[in-house]
Structures are given as C-alpha cells and as structure tokens.
Design a protein around this motif. Structure first.
Motif, PDB file in Angstrom:
ATOM      1  N   PHE A   1      57.592  43.811   2.399  1.00 54.01           N
ATOM      2  CA  PHE A   1      57.437  42.459   2.909  1.00 54.01           C
ATOM      3  C   PHE A   1      57.559  42.391   4.423  1.00 54.01           C
ATOM      4  O   PHE A   1      57.670  41.318   4.989  1.00 54.01           O
ATOM      5  CB  PHE A   1      58.479  41.535   2.252  1.00 54.01           C
ATOM      6  CG  PHE A   1      58.416  41.598   0.753  1.00 54.01           C
ATOM      7  CD1 PHE A   1      57.348  41.038   0.076  1.00 54.01           C
ATOM      8  CD2 PHE A   1      59.399  42.251   0.033  1.00 54.01           C
ATOM      9  CE1 PHE A   1      57.278  41.115  -1.309  1.00 54.01           C
ATOM     10  CE2 PHE A   1      59.335  42.321  -1.348  1.00 54.01           C
ATOM     11  CZ  PHE A   1      58.268  41.756  -2.019  1.00 54.01           C
ATOM     12  N   GLY A   2      57.570  43.521   5.083  1.00 53.61           N
ATOM     13  CA  GLY A   2      57.667  43.552   6.541  1.00 53.61           C
ATOM     14  C   GLY A   2      56.434  42.919   7.174  1.00 53.61           C
ATOM     15  O   GLY A   2      55.368  42.874   6.580  1.00 53.61           O
ATOM     16  N   ASP A   3      56.622  42.420   8.377  1.00 53.43           N
ATOM     17  CA  ASP A   3      55.489  41.837   9.089  1.00 53.43           C
ATOM     18  C   ASP A   3      54.455  42.907   9.383  1.00 53.43           C
ATOM     19  O   ASP A   3      54.790  44.014   9.785  1.00 53.43           O
ATOM     20  CB  ASP A   3      55.952  41.246  10.433  1.00 53.43           C
ATOM     21  CG  ASP A   3      56.758  39.976  10.260  1.00 53.43           C
ATOM     22  OD1 ASP A   3      56.635  39.340   9.193  1.00 53.43           O
ATOM     23  OD2 ASP A   3      57.497  39.626  11.184  1.00 53.43           O
ATOM     24  N   LYS A   4      53.221  42.563   9.190  1.00 49.99           N
ATOM     25  CA  LYS A   4      52.125  43.426   9.612  1.00 49.99           C
ATOM     26  C   LYS A   4      51.674  42.895  10.961  1.00 49.99           C
ATOM     27  O   LYS A   4      51.299  41.736  11.070  1.00 49.99           O
ATOM     28  CB  LYS A   4      50.988  43.394   8.602  1.00 49.99           C
ATOM     29  CG  LYS A   4      51.375  43.995   7.264  1.00 49.99           C
ATOM     30  CD  LYS A   4      50.165  44.167   6.401  1.00 49.99           C
ATOM     31  CE  LYS A   4      50.483  44.815   5.084  1.00 49.99           C
ATOM     32  NZ  LYS A   4      50.991  46.142   5.178  1.00 49.99           N
ATOM     33  N   ILE A   5      51.749  43.743  11.976  1.00 45.59           N
ATOM     34  CA  ILE A   5      51.403  43.268  13.311  1.00 45.59           C
ATOM     35  C   ILE A   5      50.247  44.071  13.897  1.00 45.59           C
ATOM     36  O   ILE A   5      50.102  45.260  13.646  1.00 45.59           O
ATOM     37  CB  ILE A   5      52.595  43.290  14.290  1.00 45.59           C
ATOM     38  CG1 ILE A   5      53.066  44.709  14.579  1.00 45.59           C
ATOM     39  CG2 ILE A   5      53.728  42.438  13.795  1.00 45.59           C
ATOM     40  CD1 ILE A   5      53.935  44.799  15.810  1.00 45.59           C
ATOM     41  N   LEU A   6      49.443  43.349  14.635  1.00 34.92           N
ATOM     42  CA  LEU A   6      48.400  43.945  15.461  1.00 34.92           C
ATOM     43  C   LEU A   6      48.866  43.732  16.891  1.00 34.92           C
ATOM     44  O   LEU A   6      48.937  42.598  17.359  1.00 34.92           O
ATOM     45  CB  LEU A   6      47.047  43.287  15.226  1.00 34.92           C
ATOM     46  CG  LEU A   6      45.929  43.676  16.191  1.00 34.92           C
ATOM     47  CD1 LEU A   6      45.702  45.180  16.192  1.00 34.92           C
ATOM     48  CD2 LEU A   6      44.655  42.935  15.848  1.00 34.92           C
ATOM     49  N   LEU A   7      49.225  44.816  17.542  1.00 38.41           N
ATOM     50  CA  LEU A   7      49.732  44.761  18.910  1.00 38.41           C
ATOM     51  C   LEU A   7      48.572  45.035  19.863  1.00 38.41           C
ATOM     52  O   LEU A   7      47.978  46.103  19.820  1.00 38.41           O
ATOM     53  CB  LEU A   7      50.827  45.807  19.068  1.00 38.41           C
ATOM     54  CG  LEU A   7      51.702  45.765  20.294  1.00 38.41           C
ATOM     55  CD1 LEU A   7      52.420  44.435  20.408  1.00 38.41           C
ATOM     56  CD2 LEU A   7      52.716  46.891  20.240  1.00 38.41           C
ATOM     57  N   ILE A   8      48.243  44.049  20.663  1.00 31.92           N
ATOM     58  CA  ILE A   8      47.185  44.211  21.660  1.00 31.92           C
ATOM     59  C   ILE A   8      47.860  44.383  23.012  1.00 31.92           C
ATOM     60  O   ILE A   8      48.497  43.469  23.520  1.00 31.92           O
ATOM     61  CB  ILE A   8      46.226  43.004  21.667  1.00 31.92           C
ATOM     62  CG1 ILE A   8      45.556  42.870  20.301  1.00 31.92           C
ATOM     63  CG2 ILE A   8      45.180  43.161  22.778  1.00 31.92           C
ATOM     64  CD1 ILE A   8      44.657  41.656  20.153  1.00 31.92           C
ATOM     65  N   ILE A   9      47.736  45.589  23.547  1.00 24.93           N
ATOM     66  CA  ILE A   9      48.358  45.922  24.827  1.00 24.93           C
ATOM     67  C   ILE A   9      47.287  45.832  25.899  1.00 24.93           C
ATOM     68  O   ILE A   9      46.289  46.546  25.838  1.00 24.93           O
ATOM     69  CB  ILE A   9      48.967  47.335  24.798  1.00 24.93           C
ATOM     70  CG1 ILE A   9      49.987  47.451  23.662  1.00 24.93           C
ATOM     71  CG2 ILE A   9      49.595  47.671  26.144  1.00 24.93           C
ATOM     72  CD1 ILE A   9      50.478  48.864  23.424  1.00 24.93           C
TER      73      ILE A   9
END
Length: 158
Positions: free
Chosen positions: A72-80
């Motif tokens: 159930f962890g957050d799924k993140i898309l990290l845009i650097i």
C-alpha cells in the motif's frame, strides 16, 4: 540504453525505472516526458513529485517514502529538473546510491540540459533509459518534410 529522440517509442520504457532526458531542446524533452508519464501511469496510478535544484537535498526523502516495500506504499513518479549549470555532485551521489530495490514503488525522470557526467555507475544500470534530446537543427529538413524540402530545392535552383 541510450537512444536518440527520433527513435524513441513508449514501448522502450517497459522494464525501465530511471529515464534521463538530456539535451538542449526543451520542447523535445517535454514531448518525451509526456509520453513517459502516460506510459508509467498505465502501469499504476503514480503520484507525481517535481523536484528542482533547490530541493536536490530532499531526493532521498522522496524515494524512501515510497520504498517501504508495502503493498500500500505510495507509488511516486519523481521528476527531477536540472535545467541550468553543471551537473551537480549531489545529484550524482543520489543517483549512485540507487539500487533496483529503490524502484519498487518509484520511477524517476531526470531532465537536464547539462552534459552528463562520464564514468558514473548509475549511467550503466540496466534499469536506465537515456534519451538524447539534443539540437535538432540538423534534422529539421529531411525527407519527412516534403513541402519544406521542395521549397528549399526550388530556392536553391534559382
């Protein structure tokens, strides 16, 4: 894998977790970024976090919030977004620290206009896809632009 923007297809993103969009053409980087975001969100609903220069010291925090291994962890898309200056050492260190496990619930898109560093281990990882979004001036007139090519031919003929 390192490819030119002209040869990029969204299918090449399958199985990759770190995407580096490098080069001077902002419009090309944005087009590829939009295609990647669409492809990534087809896999799962990712929460998007955009990180710019002043927040590079918080990158570990973003990744650790998603890498707990929980279903159930957050799924993140990290845009650097590194859009000016030399490639920062803090970013190199962060990318070097990543492992395959870092991407359990995360994907990263790195945008940079800077030259990529040489001989860094993160540039050789199998989960990396580099897309060169360099200067397209040399490709502006090609056979796919028939009307423009014909107009240039007519001008040269005179």
């Amino acid at each position: 894998m390192d490819i030119n923007y002209q040869k990029f297809t969204p299918e090449q993103a399958i199985g990759k977790h770190l995407f580096v969009l490098h080069g001077t053409e902002i419009q090309l980087r944005n087009e590829i970024k939009d295609l990647l975001k669409q492809e990534i969100n087809e896999l799962a609903d990712f929460k998007i976090n955009v990180v710019q220069n002043e927040e590079f010291d918080r990158l570990e925090e973003f990744i650790s919030s998603s890498s707990g291994g929980s279903l159930f962890g957050d799924k993140i898309l990290l845009i650097i977004q590194h859009l000016e200056g030399r490639f920062p050492e803090t970013l190199n260190s962060f990318l070097d620290s990543l492992t395959e496990a870092s991407f359990n619930n995360a994907r990263i898109i790195l945008e940079t206009a800077a030259s990529l560093p040489k001989n860094k281990s993160w540039l050789k990882q199998p989960y990396l896809l580099k897309v060169n979004c360099g200067d397209r001036k040399s490709t502006r007139l090609n056979s796919s632009h028939l009307v423009i090519s014909y107009a240039v031919f007519c001008l040269k003929k005179k």
